[in-house]
Design a protein around this motif. Structure first.
Motif, PDB file in Angstrom:
ATOM      1  N   ALA D 148       0.826  -1.203   0.000  1.00 19.25           N
ATOM      2  CA  ALA D 148       0.000   0.000   0.000  1.00 19.25           C
ATOM      3  C   ALA D 148       0.863   1.257   0.000  1.00 19.25           C
ATOM      4  O   ALA D 148       0.504   2.259  -0.617  1.00 19.25           O
ATOM      5  N   SER D 149       2.016   1.193   0.664  1.00 15.37           N
ATOM      6  CA  SER D 149       2.863   2.386   0.716  1.00 15.37           C
ATOM      7  C   SER D 149       3.396   2.758  -0.663  1.00 15.37           C
ATOM      8  O   SER D 149       3.613   3.928  -0.956  1.00 15.37           O
ATOM      9  N   LEU D 185      -6.872   2.136  -0.014  1.00 14.23           N
ATOM     10  CA  LEU D 185      -7.061   2.038   1.434  1.00 14.23           C
ATOM     11  C   LEU D 185      -8.033   0.929   1.782  1.00 14.23           C
ATOM     12  O   LEU D 185      -7.817   0.160   2.718  1.00 14.23           O
ATOM     13  N   ARG D 186      -9.109   0.866   0.993  1.00 10.09           N
ATOM     14  CA  ARG D 186     -10.119  -0.144   1.267  1.00 10.09           C
ATOM     15  C   ARG D 186      -9.488  -1.539   1.170  1.00 10.09           C
ATOM     16  O   ARG D 186      -9.709  -2.390   2.035  1.00 10.09           O
ATOM     17  N   ALA D 187      -8.698  -1.768   0.124  1.00 14.66           N
ATOM     18  CA  ALA D 187      -8.061  -3.074  -0.046  1.00 14.66           C
ATOM     19  C   ALA D 187      -7.025  -3.302   1.051  1.00 14.66           C
ATOM     20  O   ALA D 187      -6.896  -4.414   1.578  1.00 14.66           O
ATOM     21  N   PHE D 209      -7.069  -9.507  -1.632  1.00 14.50           N
ATOM     22  CA  PHE D 209      -6.981  -8.064  -1.393  1.00 14.50           C
ATOM     23  C   PHE D 209      -5.646  -7.507  -1.879  1.00 14.50           C
ATOM     24  O   PHE D 209      -5.572  -6.397  -2.415  1.00 14.50           O
ATOM     25  N   MET D 210      -4.609  -8.296  -1.675  1.00 19.78           N
ATOM     26  CA  MET D 210      -3.285  -7.829  -2.137  1.00 19.78           C
ATOM     27  C   MET D 210      -3.264  -7.666  -3.646  1.00 19.78           C
ATOM     28  O   MET D 210      -2.574  -6.797  -4.182  1.00 19.78           O
ATOM     29  N   ALA D 211      -4.034  -8.523  -4.341  1.00 19.18           N
ATOM     30  CA  ALA D 211      -4.099  -8.383  -5.800  1.00 19.18           C
ATOM     31  C   ALA D 211      -4.671  -7.006  -6.151  1.00 19.18           C
ATOM     32  O   ALA D 211      -4.192  -6.346  -7.076  1.00 19.18           O
TER      33      ALA D 211
END
Lengths: 230, 243, 57, 234
Positions: D148-149, D185-187, D209-211
């Motif tokens: 995410a970063s 953010l949601r993922a 979710f990582m996908a």
């Protein structure tokens, strides 16, 4: 100044069609019913809510398209067009939100529900508002145009991602009010819907052209002012 | 390098226009500046001086017309051009939290210099800042900053130096030092200077250009300038205000 | 019949509200733009006139 | 030419790191901000009682902290480029604009990760002691944080480059940043949740979710990269 009669024609035609659709909605299209046989009157909102929503997405395509055109050519006219397209989009987006909320209240008993479409739409609304906040807080004209174009493109790409992730989330956490709708529309309903949709798109086009004319006026006034005395 | 600066035209500008919508920051500007010349650009605020320099330094693209510096076009050969120009502005354009040496080394890397350490040392000596090379730039006085920023601009041995009101905000002492430095490097560089100060600009220049509302009002060699008349022309442009 | 239409009366205000909103908004938008266009035309006329006078002078 | 770009990339990155080490501006303000958020969380959860399972809200809480913290840092990262007009000197040098994007984004990513990896243990220490532990191996958390970063740094670098030139920089960044960050953010929250709670199927959910996270990084990163040249040029 080139007069564009098409804008006026579209405005009148769009007005006629949407008015026609308005009457058809209540007097021609058959009412739908809940499974228990009671009339689903709220479904009538559909005939205008959906056309407005679809128009808003369509108009956003122009925001991105003219944004790209602007970045490639640096002609101010494309930025103006992108700005107006976003304005019209904002107008439709707000209408979609308002009618959507009313429908949600009737059908689901609450004003707001974090449901995929609503969530996506809420974010889209914020982003479109952000577009104008960005414009207003950038002073240099060209910089403003470049930033707005870039942000418009980002919003356009981000909207579907938001939409699909919320949809996808719903599919792993099923929500009680799953669509549960009858498949397909009756012909009369479909015709009413299409007329409303076409009318709304015509209105959208007319709005766009009218605003564009206003901007062209503004530019001419500006040019004259420069010519007269700086 | 020095020879090419002396070669015919250092800066060539043809019908250069820079417009956004109806506002024209530059309106069909044309002139030729021979190598080794010192051009002073005068004009009221908003006349397009900064825009002109920004176009010539590839920071802005022209809307139409062409411009080239040292034979490189500002649009199509921007990267080559950037190797041959330097900018000294009233802003030092230095990172305040880096030392003098780190600043220069950083810019040497950006220009891909071969032996940055030696070059940086050599320049620091020439602007008499060698003893302060390990100090953070934020501790420098205005004059020292200006000297260091000259060193920065000269790092990659540019042929053309752009000066954007380098004298503004300098105390008389720092001004003298800057004068000295310019005199030192004057021989092998072409200069383009934006100036608000008519006396200073005329004193230094070999060519003078007056811009008003994006247009060239006057472009003359220093020898041909009749100072009182020049002064009057300049004064007349100030009244025309912003384009 | 009453049974079947029992939903119409309580739902009606919202439906009418929604349609009313759309109409007011559409009309408002058109009115606003036309209004501004008219004002702009006036301003343009003033400027053009003063430009003409200037050229004659 | 390529090696030159690499040299420039390293130079910009090194410069940013040296400056950060010297001033500690970004990391200290971001870290302090993260810790203050935790104090606020304590207040927020004060009446929830001991039986309340913090793990249910923890993924959301940490991402709320990280998103606001990252905005703080992103803003800082361009203020010093702008301050003395240094960005102009940078643009005057023969550097390809994307190199600036990659270098700035990498620097921002590094600073973000440092603060995130420091504040996450503090969060666990303050809120999770004596409670049920993590349901899945902790390294999964590291994967989300990193994934995410990357997106935050890429899109944030582009937006911060714009907002540094606007009135009210900080607010402006938030206004533009949060809507664009929504899917990511949601993922990220979903993945963090799956990693923290555990249970059957949670690892699959995590990777699903990582996908999304990776997809967002790829698409938005690419767009940000494409737009950067235009945005930094004006």
């Amino acid at each position: 100044m080139k007069r564009n009669p098409l804008a006026e024609i579209m405005l009148v035609l769009g007005g006629l069609l949407t008015t026609a659709a308005y009457f058809m909605t209540f007097f021609w299209a058959p009412p739908t019913a809940y499974p228990d046989g009671r009339v689903d009157f709220a479904q009538k909102i559909f005939y205008f809510h959906v056309p407005v929503a679809e128009a808003s997405f369509l108009v956003l395509i122009f925001t991105a398209y003219y944004g790209i055109r602007f970045l490639m050519t640096r002609q101010r006219i494309y930025d103006t067009k992108a700005k107006i397209a976003t304005e019209v989009a904002l107008f439709f987006v707000l209408l979609t939100m308002a009618t959507g909320i009313l429908w949600t209240k009737v059908e689901w008993g609450v004003w707001w529900q974090w449901e995929p479409r609503l969530t996506t739409y809420f974010i889209l609304t914020l982003a479109v508002i952000g577009y104008f906040v960005l414009r207003n807080s950038t002073e240099d004209e060209e910089r403003r145009a470049v930033y707005a174009s870039a942000f418009g493109i980002l919003v356009f790409i981000n909207a579907p991602i938001s939409f699909f992730i919320t949809r996808w989330l719903e599919s792993i956490h099923p929500i009680v009010f799953g669509g549960g709708k009858g498949s397909g529309l009756e012909t009369t309903m479909l015709v009413t819907f299409i007329i409303a949709q076409v009318g709304m798109l015509m209105l959208g086009y007319a709005f766009y052209q009218l605003r564009l004319r206003e901007e062209e006026f503004k530019e001419r006034v500006e040019a004259l002012k420069i010519e007269i005395g700086g | 390098m020095a020879e090419s600066a002396q070669a015919n035209t250092a800066v060539q500008v043809r019908d250069l226009t820079r417009a956004f919508g109806v506002r024209k920051a530059l309106d069909r500007v044309s002139f030729d500046l021979p190598g080794g010349a010192f051009l002073s650009i005068f004009g009221p605020n908003g006349a397009g001086k900064t825009t002109l320099v920004r176009v010539l330094t590839t920071l802005l693209n022209p809307s139409s017309g062409t411009a080239s510096v040292c034979g490189s076009d500002v649009v199509t050969e921007a990267v080559q051009l950037r190797h041959r120009i330097g900018l000294i502005s009233h802003n030092p354009l230095l990172y305040p939290d880096l030392t003098a040496e780190e600043n220069l080394l950083f810019f040497s890397e950006m220009y891909g210099l071969d032996d940055p350490k030696t070059r940086v040392r050599e320049l620091l000596e020439s602007v008499e800042l060698d003893h302060r090379r390990l100090d953070v730039v934020s501790t420098f006085s205005r004059g020292m900053l200006q000297r260091l920023s000259i060193a920065r601009a000269l790092l990659h041995r540019p042929d053309v130096l752009f000066l954007d009101e380098p004298y503004s905000g300098l105390d008389p002492h720092a001004m003298d030092i800057l004068d000295g430095l310019i005199a030192q490097i004057r021989g092998d560089h072409t200069f383009v200077m934006i100036s608000h100060d008519l006396d200073k600009g005329l004193e230094l220049c070999s060519h003078a250009l007056i811009l008003a509302r994006g247009k060239v009002v006057l472009f003359e060699k220093r020898e041909e300038i009749d100072v009182p008349e020049f002064r009057a022309t300049y004064r007349a442009t100030v009244g025309t205000g912003v384009a | 019949m009453n049974e079947i239409y029992s939903t119409v009366i309580p739902q009606a205000p919202y439906i009418i509200g929604a349609y009313g909103l759309i109409w007011v908004a559409l009309l408002g938008f058109v009115g606003m733009v036309f209004n501004r266009l008219r004002r702009m035309e006036k301003e343009l006329a003033v400027l053009e006139e003063s430009l003409k006078r200037r050229e004659q002078a | 030419m390529k090696s030159n770009s690499w040299r420039q990339f390293k130079a910009i990155l090194r410069k940013d790191i040296v400056m950060e080490l010297r001033t500690k501006e970004m990391v200290s303000s971001m870290g302090l901000y993260a810790i203050l958020t935790m104090v606020v969380y304590q207040i927020a959860l004060a009446e929830a009682g001991e039986s309340f399972d913090v793990r249910l809200v923890m993924p959301g809480l940490i991402w709320v902290a990280f998103i606001f913290m990252s905005m703080l840092g992103l803003n800082r990262s361009f203020v010093h480029e702008k301050d003395q007009g240094c960005i102009e000197a940078l643009l005057l040098s023969p550097v390809d604009r994307p190199v600036i994007f990659f270098a700035k984004a990498t620097g921002n990513l590094i600073f973000l990760l440092i603060v995130e990896f420091l504040s996450l243990p503090i969060f666990s220490f303050l809120f999770m002691q004596g409670r049920a532990g993590y349901g899945n191996p902790v390294w999964l958390l590291a994967v989300v944080l990193f994934g995410a970063s990357v997106g935050i740094a890429a899109v944030g670098t582009l937006l911060a480059t714009m907002t540094v030139n606007t009135k009210g920089k900080d607010v402006m960044l938030a206004v533009l940043f949060v809507p664009l960050m929504y899917p990511l953010l949601r993922a990220a929250v979903g993945a963090t949740f799956a990693a923290v709670i555990g249970g059957p199927g949670s690892v699959e959910t995590f990777w699903a979710f990582m996908a999304w996270v990776v997809g967002y990084d790829a698409i938005m990163g690419l767009v940000a990269y494409g737009l950067y040249e235009f945005v930094i040029g004006v």
